[in-house]
Design a protein around this motif. Structure first.
Motif, mmCIF file in Angstrom:
data_model
loop_
_atom_site.group_PDB
_atom_site.id
_atom_site.type_symbol
_atom_site.label_atom_id
_atom_site.label_comp_id
_atom_site.label_asym_id
_atom_site.label_seq_id
_atom_site.Cartn_x
_atom_site.Cartn_y
_atom_site.Cartn_z
ATOM 1 N N TYR A 151 -8.883 10.440 6.850
ATOM 2 C CA TYR A 151 -7.666 9.631 6.811
ATOM 3 C C TYR A 151 -7.764 8.451 7.777
ATOM 4 O O TYR A 151 -8.380 8.539 8.825
ATOM 5 N N ASP A 152 -7.107 7.381 7.396
ATOM 6 C CA ASP A 152 -7.264 6.093 8.064
ATOM 7 C C ASP A 152 -6.231 5.924 9.171
ATOM 8 O O ASP A 152 -5.060 6.260 9.013
ATOM 9 N N ARG A 153 -6.669 5.384 10.332
ATOM 10 C CA ARG A 153 -5.745 4.986 11.394
ATOM 11 C C ARG A 153 -5.657 3.461 11.493
ATOM 12 O O ARG A 153 -4.620 2.924 11.856
ATOM 13 N N GLY A 154 -6.728 2.752 11.197
ATOM 14 C CA GLY A 154 -6.680 1.296 11.114
ATOM 15 C C GLY A 154 -6.368 0.600 12.423
ATOM 16 O O GLY A 154 -5.698 -0.438 12.426
ATOM 17 N N ARG B 185 0.812 -1.213 0.000
ATOM 18 C CA ARG B 185 0.000 0.000 0.000
ATOM 19 C C ARG B 185 0.845 1.262 0.000
ATOM 20 O O ARG B 185 0.524 2.224 -0.698
ATOM 21 N N GLY C 283 -3.991 7.206 1.883
ATOM 22 C CA GLY C 283 -5.117 7.348 2.795
ATOM 23 C C GLY C 283 -4.817 7.200 4.266
ATOM 24 O O GLY C 283 -5.731 7.274 5.090
ATOM 25 N N TYR C 284 -3.542 6.979 4.637
ATOM 26 C CA TYR C 284 -3.200 6.923 6.057
ATOM 27 C C TYR C 284 -3.050 8.332 6.616
ATOM 28 O O TYR C 284 -2.616 9.249 5.906
ATOM 29 N N ASP C 285 -3.385 8.473 7.880
ATOM 30 C CA ASP C 285 -3.237 9.765 8.541
ATOM 31 C C ASP C 285 -1.743 10.070 8.691
ATOM 32 O O ASP C 285 -1.044 9.407 9.463
ATOM 33 N N ARG D 267 -8.036 -3.023 12.591
ATOM 34 C CA ARG D 267 -7.349 -3.935 11.661
ATOM 35 C C ARG D 267 -6.003 -4.370 12.244
ATOM 36 O O ARG D 267 -5.607 -5.531 12.134
ATOM 37 N N ASP E 193 -1.558 1.633 16.138
ATOM 38 C CA ASP E 193 -2.493 1.386 15.046
ATOM 39 C C ASP E 193 -1.720 1.158 13.755
ATOM 40 O O ASP E 193 -0.492 1.271 13.707
ATOM 41 N N GLU E 194 -2.453 0.850 12.706
ATOM 42 C CA GLU E 194 -1.841 0.559 11.412
ATOM 43 C C GLU E 194 -1.186 1.784 10.809
ATOM 44 O O GLU E 194 -0.156 1.674 10.120
ATOM 45 N N ALA E 195 -1.734 2.961 11.060
ATOM 46 C CA ALA E 195 -1.155 4.182 10.512
ATOM 47 C C ALA E 195 0.251 4.401 11.061
ATOM 48 O O ALA E 195 1.159 4.807 10.318
#
Length: 409
Positions: free
Chosen positions: A282-285, A89, A220-222, A288, A130-132
């Motif tokens: 924006y995504d933090r995930g 990604r 799209g990640y923060d 996930r 988190d994923e971000a």
């Protein structure tokens, strides 16, 4: 679930010392590099054409073979696939050529090779909320690859030393300095020596920061997760040093070659603001990320706590708990106090165990610790009930027979 670490802390740190001790907080702060100025210098399927770069690739291909054969690797297919999906990604136009290896070493570290493979230490996963945040580190390392930092630095260092000779020397240096057989730790130390001898300059680090933040935002990640990571690491190092009553040391972590002064935090925050688009979510995930770790999160935190660095461990646990306490974190908070063993720590540990078992996701070990604590203060029936709960949750535990004997007494 992976087995417990086969290395002592002394052996592990000694072996990795030559891999990571490139701690040079050198030079004045550079002017911030704008993410808009960063463009990938390579695309998919890149192969070198210059003789010196081809030679460098041959050396790193041997390094990858050595890493791939290490028994320190975590090879769980789902977890490795999850990490690979993040690389795909945020890896930019050459993402399809990137590979990732996960080494079970409870230190905060990651490194990227010029041939496209990346090694992430399990201690990195322990610390991410988190994923971000995880993507921030991976995107930064991908930035080094996309900007061809390895060959740029390699050519600079080759003017002053013979790195090819160092390749032959590195493993011997890693073992001789310790006086003990380190096995796979030496192999990783060898690899780390090769990868960190040409430590990046502040300018190349600034480029990787800018490139990484751009990759995060584009996918799209923060991007604000990037300064968060470096802030957390700085605070962890300070917390560890404070509890040990020593000056902060940054020589054996990712911060050794990735210094994080306040000026860098300001640059990362400014870059994150620059790349954000108004109105975009924006995504933090977080969910996930937690789902991907699954049962490994317990192993990761256990490895950290057993390093017996209570300042760092308590900081990590409390930082993770900023998103909400759970039974696992409370239990390991208690374990950290127990291992620290200062006056009053037993009471603090018992309080943490009691709080852990009030939560639905408490690990079985929390019930065992709570049970013995209750018995110690004379609440025997409650203690025996807690130990019985432990056996119900972990009937095949290695100490099950001993616990049953305790209940019968």
């Amino acid at each position: 679930m992976a087995e417990h670490l086969p290395l002592t802390r002394r052996a592990m740190i000694a072996g990795l010392g030559c891999a990571c001790c490139t701690g040079l907080f050198a030079g004045e702060a550079l002017a911030r590099i704008s993410p808009a100025a960063m463009r990938p210098l390579i695309g998919p399927g890149y192969r070198p054409t210059d003789a010196d770069e081809r030679g460098m690739w041959q050396q790193y291909e041997r390094v990858e073979q050595e890493i791939a054969g290490s028994n320190l690797l975590i090879t769980d297919p789902q977890l490795v696939s999850y990490l690979s999906s993040i690389v795909s990604r945020v890896g930019g136009p050459a993402a399809q050529d990137l590979r990732i290896y996960l080494a079970r070493v409870p230190e905060f570290n990651a490194f990227m090779a010029p041939t496209g493979f990346m090694v992430v230490f399990s201690g990195l996963l322990t610390r991410m909320r988190d994923e971000a945040q995880l993507s921030a580190v991976i995107a930064h390392e991908a930035g080094h690859f996309l900007r061809r930092h390895h060959i740029r630095r390699w050519r600079d260092v080759r003017r002053r030393t013979d790195l090819f000779a160092i390749f032959a020397m590195a493993a011997g240096v890693g073992g001789a300095g310790t006086g003990v057989y380190l096995g796979d730790a030496v192999r990783l130390a060898h690899v780390g020596t090769i990868l960190t001898l040409a430590a990046y300059s502040r300018e190349l680090e600034a480029e990787a920061d800018a490139m990484g933040v751009r990759l995060m935002a584009e996918t799209g990640y923060d991007p604000m997760a990037a300064p968060d990571v470096w802030r957390q690491m700085t605070q962890e190092i300070e917390a560890s040093a404070e509890m040990r009553r020593r000056r902060p040391r940054r020589g054996y972590s990712l911060l050794a070659s990735h210094p994080a002064p306040e000026s860098r935090m300001a640059d990362l925050r400014a870059s994150a603001d620059e790349v954000k688009t108004g109105g975009r979510a924006y995504d933090r995930g977080r969910e996930r990320y937690l789902n991907a770790l699954g049962g490994y999160r317990k192993t990761l935190i256990d490895d950290q706590v057993k390093l017996n660095d209570p300042g760092a461990s308590l900081y990590i646990i409390r930082n993770l708990a900023a998103d909400g306490w759970n039974g696992l974190l409370r239990y390991y908070e208690g374990e950290t106090y127990r291992l620290r063993g200062r006056r009053g720590d037993r009471e603090l540990a018992e309080r943490s165990y009691a709080e852990a078992v009030r939560l639905a996701d408490a690990p079985p070990e929390a019930w065992r610790a709570h049970g013995y604590a209750l018995i110690r203060i004379g609440r025997r029936e409650e203690g025996k009930a807690a130990l019985s709960r432990y056996l119900a949750l972990a009937p095949n535990a290695p100490d099950a027979a001993m616990v049953r004997f305790s209940i019968q007494q």
